[in-house]
Design an enzyme around this catalytic site. Structure first.
Site, PDB file in Angstrom:
ATOM      1  N   ASN A  96      -7.536  -2.573  14.277  1.00 22.15           N
ATOM      2  CA  ASN A  96      -8.934  -2.874  13.924  1.00 22.15           C
ATOM      3  C   ASN A  96      -9.040  -4.094  12.995  1.00 22.15           C
ATOM      4  O   ASN A  96     -10.079  -4.332  12.404  1.00 22.15           O
ATOM      5  CB  ASN A  96      -9.607  -1.652  13.280  1.00 22.15           C
ATOM      6  CG  ASN A  96      -8.931  -1.244  11.971  1.00 22.15           C
ATOM      7  OD1 ASN A  96      -7.989  -1.890  11.528  1.00 22.15           O
ATOM      8  ND2 ASN A  96      -9.424  -0.186  11.363  1.00 22.15           N
TER       9      ASN A  96
ATOM     10  N   GLU B 209      -9.591  -1.841   5.268  1.00 22.14           N
ATOM     11  CA  GLU B 209     -10.254  -1.495   6.524  1.00 22.14           C
ATOM     12  C   GLU B 209     -11.518  -2.335   6.716  1.00 22.14           C
ATOM     13  O   GLU B 209     -12.068  -2.861   5.739  1.00 22.14           O
ATOM     14  CB  GLU B 209     -10.651  -0.012   6.483  1.00 22.14           C
ATOM     15  CG  GLU B 209      -9.471   0.948   6.371  1.00 22.14           C
ATOM     16  CD  GLU B 209      -8.758   1.188   7.697  1.00 22.14           C
ATOM     17  OE1 GLU B 209      -8.683   0.248   8.520  1.00 22.14           O
ATOM     18  OE2 GLU B 209      -8.283   2.318   7.903  1.00 22.14           O
TER      19      GLU B 209
ATOM     20  N   HIS C 131      -7.241  -4.564  10.210  1.00 26.37           N
ATOM     21  CA  HIS C 131      -6.962  -4.335   8.780  1.00 26.37           C
ATOM     22  C   HIS C 131      -5.654  -4.998   8.356  1.00 26.37           C
ATOM     23  O   HIS C 131      -4.730  -5.175   9.156  1.00 26.37           O
ATOM     24  CB  HIS C 131      -7.016  -2.845   8.406  1.00 26.37           C
ATOM     25  CG  HIS C 131      -5.851  -2.002   8.820  1.00 26.37           C
ATOM     26  ND1 HIS C 131      -5.988  -0.834   9.532  1.00 26.37           N
ATOM     27  CD2 HIS C 131      -4.525  -2.122   8.594  1.00 26.37           C
ATOM     28  CE1 HIS C 131      -4.806  -0.291   9.714  1.00 26.37           C
ATOM     29  NE2 HIS C 131      -3.899  -1.057   9.172  1.00 26.37           N
TER      30      HIS C 131
ATOM     31  N   ASP D 272       0.810  -1.223   0.000  1.00 28.40           N
ATOM     32  CA  ASP D 272       0.000   0.000   0.000  1.00 28.40           C
ATOM     33  C   ASP D 272       0.842   1.270   0.000  1.00 28.40           C
ATOM     34  O   ASP D 272       2.056   1.229   0.167  1.00 28.40           O
ATOM     35  CB  ASP D 272      -0.972  -0.025   1.187  1.00 28.40           C
ATOM     36  CG  ASP D 272      -0.287  -0.428   2.499  1.00 28.40           C
ATOM     37  OD1 ASP D 272       0.953  -0.454   2.545  1.00 28.40           O
ATOM     38  OD2 ASP D 272      -1.000  -0.723   3.472  1.00 28.40           O
TER      39      ASP D 272
HETATM   40  C1  GLP Z   1      -0.424   0.379   8.494  1.00 22.70           C
HETATM   41  C2  GLP Z   1      -0.131  -0.507   7.280  1.00 22.70           C
HETATM   42  C3  GLP Z   1      -0.368  -1.970   7.584  1.00 22.70           C
HETATM   43  C4  GLP Z   1       0.269  -2.338   8.911  1.00 22.70           C
HETATM   44  C5  GLP Z   1      -0.359  -1.531  10.016  1.00 22.70           C
HETATM   45  C6  GLP Z   1       0.156  -1.855  11.392  1.00 22.70           C
HETATM   46  O1  GLP Z   1      -1.748   0.732   8.595  1.00 22.70           O
HETATM   47  N1  GLP Z   1      -0.913  -0.132   6.159  1.00 22.70           N
HETATM   48  O2  GLP Z   1       0.176  -2.745   6.530  1.00 22.70           O
HETATM   49  O3  GLP Z   1       0.095  -3.713   9.164  1.00 22.70           O
HETATM   50  O4  GLP Z   1      -0.067  -0.164   9.745  1.00 22.70           O
HETATM   51  O5  GLP Z   1       1.336  -1.157  11.645  1.00 22.70           O
HETATM   52  P1  GLP Z   1       2.280  -1.384  12.872  1.00 22.70           P
HETATM   53  O6  GLP Z   1       3.106  -2.581  12.522  1.00 22.70           O
HETATM   54  O7  GLP Z   1       3.106  -0.131  12.921  1.00 22.70           O
HETATM   55  O8  GLP Z   1       1.450  -1.585  14.054  1.00 22.70           O
END
Ligand code: GLP
Length: 241
Positions: A136, A143, A138, A67
């Site tokens: 959440n 989402e 995702h 993404d």
């Molecule tokens: C972002 C990314 C996800 C990732 C999530 C959790 O939203 N788009 O791919 O898994 O963050 O991030 P973190 O590992 O910093 O908790």
């Protein structure tokens, strides 16, 4: 789903990292699906370490990231392209033209989505997709919603995601939209590795593993993947039955 609970984030980094090391030994031109966020950083550090010790080469590898924020270009320090260069690619021998991150500033964003899916197909599909998870539930930027998405698309970020990620945008200028590979794209990967650490992920992990398969917890779809491995530390696993 295979759930593996380990003692620390460092242990997860080694195990998840070794899956990529082994893959690249067997298939040097493998197509890797990569993720951003804080969780995969130790895995990337481990891969850099393996590269420095001559245990892995990225010379012929291809990568696709999940993404990107809409509105941030490659040079923006908060863009996921910048993150990947900073955390992994600029430290290993990956070919720059084999690095793919969705273009968040494409003029024709719908075309960018279609082209991204087509390019993944052109390279023969993703071998191993690394995933983190949002609080959440995702994955990528898919989402919670009322239907599972298919290919790459543009999505509005939820309040909870904006809340979790806004620490990275101290000026308060966090984008509210992102371009993300869809659930369908993620499910096409031959193997999926999801990694999660810390208490903040425990609720989402419980819903993903023990809840029903529902688009209100997008990660729950992984229950239906034929080769999904989930690496958790004790905190992330703390609510599991
Ligand atoms: C972002 C990314 C996800 C990732 C999530 C959790 O939203 N788009 O791919 O898994 O963050 O991030 P973190 O590992 O910093 O908790």
């Amino acid at each position: 789903m295979r759930v593996i609970i380990l003692e620390s984030a460092a242990d997860i980094a080694v195990q998840a990292g070794n899956i990529f090391v082994e893959l690249l030994k067997e298939k040097p031109d493998a197509v890797l699906g990569l993720a951003t966020g804080a969780t995969p950083v130790p895995t990337y550090k481990y891969l850099i370490d393996c590269y420095n010790k001559g245990k892995v080469s990225f010379k012929d590898a291809v990568s696709f990231n999940l993404d990107e924020y809409i509105g941030l270009n490659k040079e923006h320090p908060n863009s996921y392209y910048f993150f990947m260069m900073d955390m992994l690619f600029s430290h290993v021998n990956m070919r720059k033209d084999m690095i793919h991150v969705p273009n968040g500033v494409a003029e024709d964003i719908e075309k960018e989505c279609r082209d991204y899916d087509a390019l993944i197909e052109q390279f023969g599909g993703i071998y191993v997709q690394l995933l983190g998870i949002g609080t959440n539930g995702h994955i990528g930027f898919n989402e919670p919603s009322d239907a599972f998405s298919e290919g790459t698309y543009v999505t509005d970020l939820t309040k909870s995601t904006i809340e979790s990620n806004k620490i990275y945008f101290p000026n308060g200028d966090m984008p509210t939209k992102a371009i993300t590979m869809g659930i369908g794209s993620i499910m096409k990967a031959k193997k999926v590795i999801l990694i999660a650490t810390g208490h903040s992920k425990a609720k989402a992990i419980k819903a993903m593993i023990e809840g029903e398969v529902t688009p209100s917890c997008p990660a729950s779809i992984l229950q239906k993947h034929s080769d999904a491995v989930i690496f958790l530390d004790r905190d992330a696993a703390s609510l599991l039955a």
